[in-house]
Design a protein around this motif. Structure first.
Motif, PDB file in Angstrom:
ATOM      1  N   GLN A  46       0.834  -1.206   0.000  1.00  0.00           N
ATOM      2  CA  GLN A  46       0.000   0.000   0.000  1.00  0.00           C
ATOM      3  C   GLN A  46       0.868   1.255   0.000  1.00  0.00           C
ATOM      4  N   ARG A  47       1.976   1.222   0.755  1.00  0.00           N
ATOM      5  CA  ARG A  47       2.871   2.387   0.754  1.00  0.00           C
ATOM      6  C   ARG A  47       3.454   2.612  -0.642  1.00  0.00           C
ATOM      7  N   GLY A  48       3.796   1.511  -1.328  1.00  0.00           N
ATOM      8  CA  GLY A  48       4.297   1.638  -2.689  1.00  0.00           C
ATOM      9  C   GLY A  48       3.251   2.230  -3.621  1.00  0.00           C
ATOM     10  N   ILE A  49       2.013   1.815  -3.453  1.00  0.00           N
ATOM     11  CA  ILE A  49       0.919   2.359  -4.261  1.00  0.00           C
ATOM     12  C   ILE A  49       0.692   3.830  -3.929  1.00  0.00           C
ATOM     13  N   ASP A  50       0.772   4.175  -2.653  1.00  0.00           N
ATOM     14  CA  ASP A  50       0.592   5.577  -2.254  1.00  0.00           C
ATOM     15  C   ASP A  50       1.664   6.462  -2.891  1.00  0.00           C
ATOM     16  N   ARG A  51       2.915   5.964  -2.912  1.00  0.00           N
ATOM     17  CA  ARG A  51       4.002   6.744  -3.544  1.00  0.00           C
ATOM     18  C   ARG A  51       3.735   6.906  -5.045  1.00  0.00           C
ATOM     19  N   THR A  52       3.253   5.834  -5.664  1.00  0.00           N
ATOM     20  CA  THR A  52       2.942   5.893  -7.097  1.00  0.00           C
ATOM     21  C   THR A  52       1.805   6.868  -7.368  1.00  0.00           C
ATOM     22  N   ASN A  53       0.791   6.853  -6.529  1.00  0.00           N
ATOM     23  CA  ASN A  53      -0.371   7.728  -6.724  1.00  0.00           C
ATOM     24  C   ASN A  53      -0.014   9.208  -6.662  1.00  0.00           C
ATOM     25  N   LYS A  54       1.060   9.529  -5.966  1.00  0.00           N
ATOM     26  CA  LYS A  54       1.475  10.936  -5.867  1.00  0.00           C
ATOM     27  C   LYS A  54       1.943  11.479  -7.219  1.00  0.00           C
ATOM     28  N   GLN A  55       2.253  10.560  -8.155  1.00  0.00           N
ATOM     29  CA  GLN A  55       2.763  10.986  -9.460  1.00  0.00           C
ATOM     30  C   GLN A  55       1.636  11.252 -10.464  1.00  0.00           C
ATOM     31  N   VAL A  56       0.391  10.936 -10.086  1.00  0.00           N
ATOM     32  CA  VAL A  56      -0.730  11.085 -11.025  1.00  0.00           C
ATOM     33  C   VAL A  56      -1.882  11.819 -10.353  1.00  0.00           C
ATOM     34  N   SER A  57      -2.905  12.112 -11.151  1.00  0.00           N
ATOM     35  CA  SER A  57      -4.075  12.798 -10.608  1.00  0.00           C
ATOM     36  C   SER A  57      -4.916  11.836  -9.781  1.00  0.00           C
ATOM     37  N   ARG A  58      -5.856  12.394  -9.022  1.00  0.00           N
ATOM     38  CA  ARG A  58      -6.744  11.579  -8.187  1.00  0.00           C
ATOM     39  C   ARG A  58      -7.524  10.574  -9.041  1.00  0.00           C
ATOM     40  N   ALA A  59      -8.017  11.020 -10.210  1.00  0.00           N
ATOM     41  CA  ALA A  59      -8.815  10.144 -11.066  1.00  0.00           C
ATOM     42  C   ALA A  59      -7.991   8.995 -11.631  1.00  0.00           C
ATOM     43  N   GLU A  60      -6.675   9.176 -11.730  1.00  0.00           N
ATOM     44  CA  GLU A  60      -5.797   8.139 -12.285  1.00  0.00           C
ATOM     45  C   GLU A  60      -5.208   7.228 -11.212  1.00  0.00           C
ATOM     46  N   SER A  61      -5.385   7.564  -9.957  1.00  0.00           N
ATOM     47  CA  SER A  61      -4.725   6.834  -8.882  1.00  0.00           C
ATOM     48  C   SER A  61      -5.369   5.477  -8.633  1.00  0.00           C
ATOM     49  N   ILE A  62      -4.555   4.560  -8.117  1.00  0.00           N
ATOM     50  CA  ILE A  62      -5.009   3.203  -7.821  1.00  0.00           C
ATOM     51  C   ILE A  62      -5.727   3.198  -6.473  1.00  0.00           C
ATOM     52  N   ARG A  63      -7.001   2.785  -6.472  1.00  0.00           N
ATOM     53  CA  ARG A  63      -7.792   2.799  -5.236  1.00  0.00           C
ATOM     54  C   ARG A  63      -7.759   1.454  -4.509  1.00  0.00           C
ATOM     55  N   LYS A  64      -7.702   0.345  -5.268  1.00  0.00           N
ATOM     56  CA  LYS A  64      -7.687  -0.987  -4.656  1.00  0.00           C
ATOM     57  C   LYS A  64      -6.714  -1.876  -5.412  1.00  0.00           C
TER      58      LYS A  64
END
Length: 602
Positions: A541-559
């Motif tokens: 989840q921490r890895g996904i959170d770091r990845t999500n910071k590079q994209v917009s909210r609509a593009e981020s991985i939720r699950k």
């Protein structure tokens, strides 16, 4: 580099290609100018020694095999297939067949019986050369009427080829070579693809010669200088390894072969390459393994500190005495361990097939290994764009090779044009017409952008673009490339087409798991147990959170969901170039995909 009115970019320097040029002509230049140059080194039986082979010796071997192929009754323009692991014999038979005016059809070791049947029938292969009894059995199971007995690459098999050529004079080979030109068909390579029946890509001698002459101009420091040593371990059935082998034979360096990566560390130590040809996953594995071996606690913190110093060293954001001291400490404590694996002489790696990621690229360059990212396809004879030692932008796949053009269409698709583009798909004019337009532009199927200096960045495959239920376009490759840098992640497929949000299906890396658990003070567990462990899930989840910071909210991985097993060539979920077959994954794991979206309120 020049930009044209239509938005395309081209290299000002033109690579010469004349009608008489062929692959035998190309490697014959080295023989004529430097016959005593060592061009190949062959690994000894126990791997402790590499036997040198000069250009003159290689030529003698080529002619001897070519005489044998002619003696077997093979006529100019007929096809032979090679079903074997990467080896000296693979390259030798390839060059000999081309010298005999034959068309070479590579077959991947991982191809199924049905795929082999299709390739043999579609390209009307007359002879198959294989390197194992299992491969011979596979060919025999799908035998066609016009196929000669399969030849096994061993002492007996090679002996049979030599014996067939006893009565054939060397002049017969010279005459067949003389009849070749740039327009002569050299090879039909069946693209593994991620969907559908493989298409046979027809590449001419001119395609191969043009690519070689163009790339040797721009990558001379890497592959075309005395002392250059390139170790090939990727499949020669793939255009990437195949064309690099021709680069090496035509240039000033030496080439070595090993069949796979099983003994890669010891092979690197014994061969001492100055350059490697890799897919990004190999570099990710080396880095992740080094991080896992560093242990936990303070040692892990030191490793990550040294990685940050490497990034700073690559970006040249810090200078002065204090930074030089930090750099010296990082080199002694951490960097030296990575460079010891690669070898002190290895300063370049050529990477293609997928993006490496900026951070890892900076880390490697910071410790002394510059990763040259390139972009191309089988249909473009390998590299169509590439970074260069003197023209390099991290995160891009570089500028067009000399004599070629690149542009991005209005819908974002990358278009390529030049003498390196295939002449078409074998027996498939409809597919050829779809791929190459009237202006000669090859439609790559990849999506990308060009900067104001003509450097290309690939953002994903056109067909893989996800459109969420909310109408947001998402390029999954951007997210996937960042996530695969996590030490616990082996493969990841980002999903969400026509769904309410973006999700991810992940496989865990079974090789990395034990070291990661130990470094985090956790008890040993199976992959299935790790998929439910709260510490593992939190790290992902921490890895996904770091990845999500590079994209917009609509593009981020939720699950995300963790899949059992891994994607491999054997189970049909990876191509031979280690690309994920997205459609096959989504089909096989359709239940897990539905489970991800079962409760959309979460």
């Amino acid at each position: 580099m020049k930009k044209h009115r239509d938005g395309s970019w081209s290299e000002k320097t033109k690579s010469p290609l004349e009608p008489h040029m062929s692959v035998p002509w190309l490697i014959g230049k080295r023989l004529k100018e430097r016959p005593n140059d060592v061009c190949v080194e062959v690994k000894s039986r126990f791997g402790l020694y590499w036997h040198p082979i000069t250009a003159a010796e290689f030529e003698n071997d080529i002619v001897r095999v070519a005489r044998g192929l002619i003696g077997l009754g093979l006529q100019p323009g007929e096809s032979i297939a090679i079903l074997a692991a990467t080896s000296y014999e693979w390259s030798l038979i390839d060059m000999a067949a081309l010298s005999a005016g034959l068309v070479v059809v590579p077959i991947y070791e991982s191809d199924s019986a049905e795929q082999v049947r299709w390739i043999l029938e579609d390209s009307e292969v007359r002879l198959v050369v294989a390197d194992s009894a299992a491969h011979v059995e596979l060919v025999e199971s799908v035998r066609t009427d016009h196929l000669l007995p399969t030849i096994l690459i061993d002492d007996d098999g090679m002996g049979a080829i030599y014996e067939a050529g006893i009565s054939i004079p060397a002049q017969a080979v010279a005459e067949r070579r003389a009849a070749l030109g740039a327009s002569s068909l050299a090879t039909i390579i069946y693209t593994s693809g991620t969907t559908g029946r493989p298409k046979g890509t027809e590449l001419t001698h001119g395609n191969l010669v043009f690519s070689t002459l163009s790339v040797l101009q721009t990558e001379k420091e890497i592959i075309d200088r005395p002392g250059s040593r390139v170790l090939l371990f990727l499949p020669l059935a793939h255009i990437m390894a195949r064309i690099v082998s021709i680069y090496a034979l035509a240039g000033h360096g030496r080439m070595g072969h090993v069949p796979n990566t099983q003994s890669l560390i010891s092979d690197l130590a014994s061969f001492k390459p100055t350059a490697l040809l890799v897919v990004p996953r190999v570099l990710e594995k080396i880095y992740n393994a080094a991080e896992a071996k560093s242990g936990g606690g303070k040692k892990l913190k030191i490793f990550r500190w040294a990685a940050r110093v490497a990034v700073e060293n690559s970006e040249k954001t810090h200078h002065g005495l204090i930074f030089r001291v930090k750099r010296a400490i990082a080199k002694k404590l951490v960097w030296s361990k990575l460079t010891a694996i690669l070898g002190e002489n290895c300063h370049y790696a050529v990477s293609a097939g997928a993006p490496l990621g900026k951070r890892l690229g900076h880390i490697y360059r910071g410790i002394g290994l510059t990763v040259i990212e390139a972009f191309g396809l089988t249909e473009t004879t390998g590299a169509s764009t590439a970074n260069r030692p003197n023209a390099f932008v991290m995160g891009t796949v570089g500028q067009p090779i000399p004599g070629s053009d690149v542009k991005v269409a209005e819908d974002g698709e990358v278009l390529l044009r030049g003498p390196h583009v295939m002449r078409g798909y074998h027996n498939n004019p409809e597919a050829t017409h779809e791929a190459i337009d009237e202006q000669g532009w090859f439609h790559s199927g990849d999506v990308g952008t060009l900067d104001h200096h003509g450097f290309l960045t690939i953002t994903g495959r056109k067909k893989d673009l996800i459109v969420t239920a909310g109408g947001k376009n998402v390029a999954p490759a951007v997210l996937e490339d960042k996530l695969t840098g996590h030490p616990l992640i082996s493969q990841v497929v980002v999903v969400g087409d026509k769904r309410p949000f973006v999700g991810a299906l992940i496989t865990l890396d079974a090789q990395m798991l034990p070291g990661w658990l130990a470094s985090h003070g956790l008890a040993s567990m199976t992959v299935a147990e790790a998929a439910k462990d709260p510490h593992v899930l939190a790290s992902l989840q921490r890895g996904i959170d770091r990845t999500n910071k590079q994209v917009s909210r609509a593009e981020s991985i939720r699950k995300f969901g963790i899949l059992s097993g891994e994607f491999t060539q054997e189970n049909g979920l990876l191509t031979p170039s280690l690309k994920v077959k997205r459609a096959a994954v989504l089909s096989r794991y359709s239940e897990q995909l539905e489970e991800l979206y079962r409760d959309t309120r979460s």
